[in-house]
Scaffold this motif. Structure first.
Motif, PDB file in Angstrom:
ATOM      1  N   HIS A 131      68.857  87.064  69.066  1.00 55.11           N
ATOM      2  CA  HIS A 131      68.886  85.642  68.697  1.00 55.11           C
ATOM      3  C   HIS A 131      68.195  84.787  69.748  1.00 55.11           C
ATOM      4  CE1 HIS A 131      70.424  81.602  68.053  1.00 55.11           C
ATOM      5  NE2 HIS A 131      71.149  81.671  69.156  1.00 55.11           N
ATOM      6  N   LEU A 132      68.471  85.051  71.022  1.00 56.14           N
ATOM      7  CA  LEU A 132      67.911  84.241  72.099  1.00 56.14           C
ATOM      8  C   LEU A 132      66.400  84.413  72.213  1.00 56.14           C
ATOM      9  CD1 LEU A 132      70.764  84.923  74.648  1.00 56.14           C
ATOM     10  CD2 LEU A 132      70.307  82.742  73.501  1.00 56.14           C
ATOM     11  N   MET A 133      65.914  85.638  72.031  1.00 58.88           N
ATOM     12  CA  MET A 133      64.471  85.864  72.093  1.00 58.88           C
ATOM     13  C   MET A 133      63.759  85.231  70.900  1.00 58.88           C
ATOM     14  SD  MET A 133      63.301  87.234  74.822  1.00 58.88           S
ATOM     15  CE  MET A 133      61.715  87.927  74.363  1.00 58.88           C
ATOM     16  N   ALA A 134      64.378  85.265  69.737  1.00 62.85           N
ATOM     17  CA  ALA A 134      63.786  84.629  68.564  1.00 62.85           C
ATOM     18  C   ALA A 134      63.646  83.125  68.776  1.00 62.85           C
ATOM     19  CB  ALA A 134      64.630  84.917  67.325  1.00 62.85           C
ATOM     20  N   LEU A 135      64.651  82.524  69.390  1.00 64.18           N
ATOM     21  CA  LEU A 135      64.597  81.094  69.667  1.00 64.18           C
ATOM     22  C   LEU A 135      63.514  80.774  70.685  1.00 64.18           C
ATOM     23  CD1 LEU A 135      65.954  78.357  69.093  1.00 64.18           C
ATOM     24  CD2 LEU A 135      67.484  78.816  71.022  1.00 64.18           C
ATOM     25  N   GLN A 136      63.438  81.581  71.751  1.00 61.71           N
ATOM     26  CA  GLN A 136      62.404  81.360  72.754  1.00 61.71           C
ATOM     27  C   GLN A 136      61.011  81.485  72.136  1.00 61.71           C
ATOM     28  OE1 GLN A 136      60.364  83.966  76.062  1.00 61.71           O
ATOM     29  NE2 GLN A 136      62.531  83.767  76.559  1.00 61.71           N
ATOM     30  N   THR A 137      60.812  82.491  71.282  1.00 61.05           N
ATOM     31  CA  THR A 137      59.520  82.687  70.628  1.00 61.05           C
ATOM     32  C   THR A 137      59.150  81.484  69.764  1.00 61.05           C
ATOM     33  OG1 THR A 137      59.786  85.082  70.626  1.00 61.05           O
ATOM     34  CG2 THR A 137      58.228  84.169  69.045  1.00 61.05           C
ATOM     35  N   ALA A 138      60.131  80.927  69.074  1.00 60.27           N
ATOM     36  CA  ALA A 138      59.872  79.758  68.230  1.00 60.27           C
ATOM     37  C   ALA A 138      59.397  78.578  69.068  1.00 60.27           C
ATOM     38  CB  ALA A 138      61.136  79.393  67.460  1.00 60.27           C
ATOM     39  N   TYR A 139      60.037  78.342  70.207  1.00 60.92           N
ATOM     40  CA  TYR A 139      59.636  77.222  71.058  1.00 60.92           C
ATOM     41  C   TYR A 139      58.292  77.486  71.728  1.00 60.92           C
ATOM     42  CZ  TYR A 139      63.675  74.209  70.534  1.00 60.92           C
ATOM     43  OH  TYR A 139      64.606  73.335  70.022  1.00 60.92           O
ATOM     44  N   THR A 140      57.991  78.750  72.005  1.00 62.74           N
ATOM     45  CA  THR A 140      56.672  79.077  72.545  1.00 62.74           C
ATOM     46  C   THR A 140      55.592  78.753  71.514  1.00 62.74           C
ATOM     47  OG1 THR A 140      57.530  80.817  73.981  1.00 62.74           O
ATOM     48  CG2 THR A 140      55.210  80.954  73.394  1.00 62.74           C
ATOM     49  N   ALA A 141      55.835  79.073  70.252  1.00 64.67           N
ATOM     50  CA  ALA A 141      54.870  78.776  69.195  1.00 64.67           C
ATOM     51  C   ALA A 141      54.641  77.275  69.063  1.00 64.67           C
ATOM     52  CB  ALA A 141      55.354  79.361  67.866  1.00 64.67           C
ATOM     53  N   GLU A 221      60.648  67.986  76.351  1.00 66.76           N
ATOM     54  CA  GLU A 221      61.515  68.669  75.393  1.00 66.76           C
ATOM     55  C   GLU A 221      61.054  70.086  75.080  1.00 66.76           C
ATOM     56  OE1 GLU A 221      58.236  66.754  73.033  1.00 66.76           O
ATOM     57  OE2 GLU A 221      59.469  66.229  74.772  1.00 66.76           O
ATOM     58  N   ASN A 222      59.892  70.482  75.607  1.00 65.50           N
ATOM     59  CA  ASN A 222      59.408  71.842  75.370  1.00 65.50           C
ATOM     60  C   ASN A 222      60.166  72.873  76.209  1.00 65.50           C
ATOM     61  OD1 ASN A 222      56.827  71.228  73.697  1.00 65.50           O
ATOM     62  ND2 ASN A 222      56.754  69.827  75.437  1.00 65.50           N
ATOM     63  N   TYR A 223      60.846  72.413  77.232  1.00 63.23           N
ATOM     64  CA  TYR A 223      61.670  73.285  78.060  1.00 63.23           C
ATOM     65  C   TYR A 223      63.108  72.797  77.980  1.00 63.23           C
ATOM     66  CZ  TYR A 223      63.918  75.164  82.251  1.00 63.23           C
ATOM     67  OH  TYR A 223      64.797  75.788  83.115  1.00 63.23           O
ATOM     68  N   GLY A 224      64.042  73.724  77.782  1.00 67.52           N
ATOM     69  CA  GLY A 224      65.447  73.328  77.807  1.00 67.52           C
ATOM     70  C   GLY A 224      66.294  73.848  76.675  1.00 67.52           C
ATOM     71  N   PRO A 225      65.926  73.640  75.400  1.00 69.12           N
ATOM     72  CA  PRO A 225      66.800  74.103  74.318  1.00 69.12           C
ATOM     73  C   PRO A 225      67.064  75.603  74.308  1.00 69.12           C
ATOM     74  CG  PRO A 225      65.332  72.400  73.505  1.00 69.12           C
ATOM     75  CD  PRO A 225      64.892  72.704  74.907  1.00 69.12           C
ATOM     76  N   PRO A 226      66.051  76.468  74.450  1.00 71.08           N
ATOM     77  CA  PRO A 226      66.370  77.908  74.501  1.00 71.08           C
ATOM     78  C   PRO A 226      67.223  78.266  75.721  1.00 71.08           C
ATOM     79  CG  PRO A 226      64.055  77.588  73.976  1.00 71.08           C
ATOM     80  CD  PRO A 226      64.587  76.264  74.411  1.00 71.08           C
ATOM     81  N   GLU A 227      66.969  77.582  76.838  1.00 67.97           N
ATOM     82  CA  GLU A 227      67.733  77.841  78.056  1.00 67.97           C
ATOM     83  C   GLU A 227      69.191  77.408  77.885  1.00 67.97           C
ATOM     84  OE1 GLU A 227      63.628  78.227  78.793  1.00 67.97           O
ATOM     85  OE2 GLU A 227      64.659  76.482  77.952  1.00 67.97           O
ATOM     86  N   ALA A 228      69.387  76.260  77.236  1.00 69.09           N
ATOM     87  CA  ALA A 228      70.749  75.785  76.986  1.00 69.09           C
ATOM     88  C   ALA A 228      71.500  76.734  76.056  1.00 69.09           C
ATOM     89  CB  ALA A 228      70.711  74.379  76.381  1.00 69.09           C
ATOM     90  N   GLU A 229      70.782  77.308  75.089  1.00 69.10           N
ATOM     91  CA  GLU A 229      71.423  78.255  74.182  1.00 69.10           C
ATOM     92  C   GLU A 229      71.799  79.542  74.911  1.00 69.10           C
ATOM     93  OE1 GLU A 229      72.742  79.622  70.271  1.00 69.10           O
ATOM     94  OE2 GLU A 229      72.687  77.789  71.478  1.00 69.10           O
TER      95      GLU A 229
END
Length: 240
Positions: A131-141, A221-229
């Protein structure tokens, strides 16, 4: 006597497991060196091992042509290689390589599968990382598709900084070009921009973080949401 969690505390994903879950993996985990450029997951080949880094950073790369590779995710002591194994998939077209050297634990895929089959709690705990990697990948895209090179570089440096113990990150312009999916000249200009703002210094294949707060402001806002999750699900990740 040290408990299993003490031995593996340097990898936060392993350290988050219960004593019973970790005991199923411990006999099969061996310490290994993670040299820069080492391929942890070869593309489109059966995955023989999963790796849990203690230090260093690895990149997950997708190919966009014969000579084009793009980073779609990264991890270090926060996770593991080949999360597809947790979904019952034993190969992937993506490639995972070490970009910042370190060390870690590895386990043969067959032993990982055996442990997962014996414990639903272990499987459920490790699936959180999918789940966490999928979220990080989405924000990278999103970042790659909508933000400037400078913003993407700031975000990427913060992510590497979170997974290390020093302010120095050993990286070349050529490697950064692959990570950010840009030309080397674009990386050079972005680094000069961040240096001009006093956020970093770059010298001889090494970038030093000078003002993390400034990088965070630039990344926005490009950094933070995946880290918070990650922090909500596993443990604190971001460095102060």
């Amino acid at each position: 006597m040290r408990s299993p969690s003490d031995r593996f505390e340097a990898n936060w994903l392993l350290a988050s497991l219960s004593v019973d879950s970790l005991a199923l993996l411990e006999p099969h985990l061996e310490l290994t060196s993670l040299q820069m450029g080492r391929v942890l997951v070869p593309p489109s080949r059966v995955i023989e091992h999963a790796y849990f880094p203690r230090e260093g950073v690895a990149s997950v790369l997708a190919r966009a042509g014969p000579d084009i590779r793009l980073e779609v995710g990264l991890f270090g002591r926060d996770g593991m290689s080949a999360p597809s194994l947790l979904l019952g998939v034993d190969q992937t077209p993506e490639e995972t390589i070490v970009q910042i050297p370190g060390s870690g634990f590895r386990i043969e895929s067959r032993n990982l599968r055996m442990a997962l089959s014996r414990s639903i709690p272990l499987h459920q705990s490790l699936l959180k990382f999918v789940h966490l990697m999928a979220l990080q990948t989405a924000y990278t895209a999103v970042a790659n598709g909508t933000r400037s090179i400078e913003v993407r570089l700031a975000r990427w440096l913060l992510m590497c900084h979170d997974r290390g113990d020093t302010d120095q990150i050993p990286l070349t312009h050529e490697f950064l070009a692959v990570m950010l999916a840009v030309r080397r000249s674009g990386v050079t200009l972005a680094i000069q921009t961040l240096e001009g703002k006093g956020l970093i210094t770059a010298k001889r294949g090494r970038i030093t973080i000078r003002r993390r707060d400034g990088l965070e402001a630039l990344a926005g806002e490009n950094y933070g949401p995946p880290e918070a999750e990650y922090e909500r699900v596993i443990r604190p990740l971001r460095r102060g």
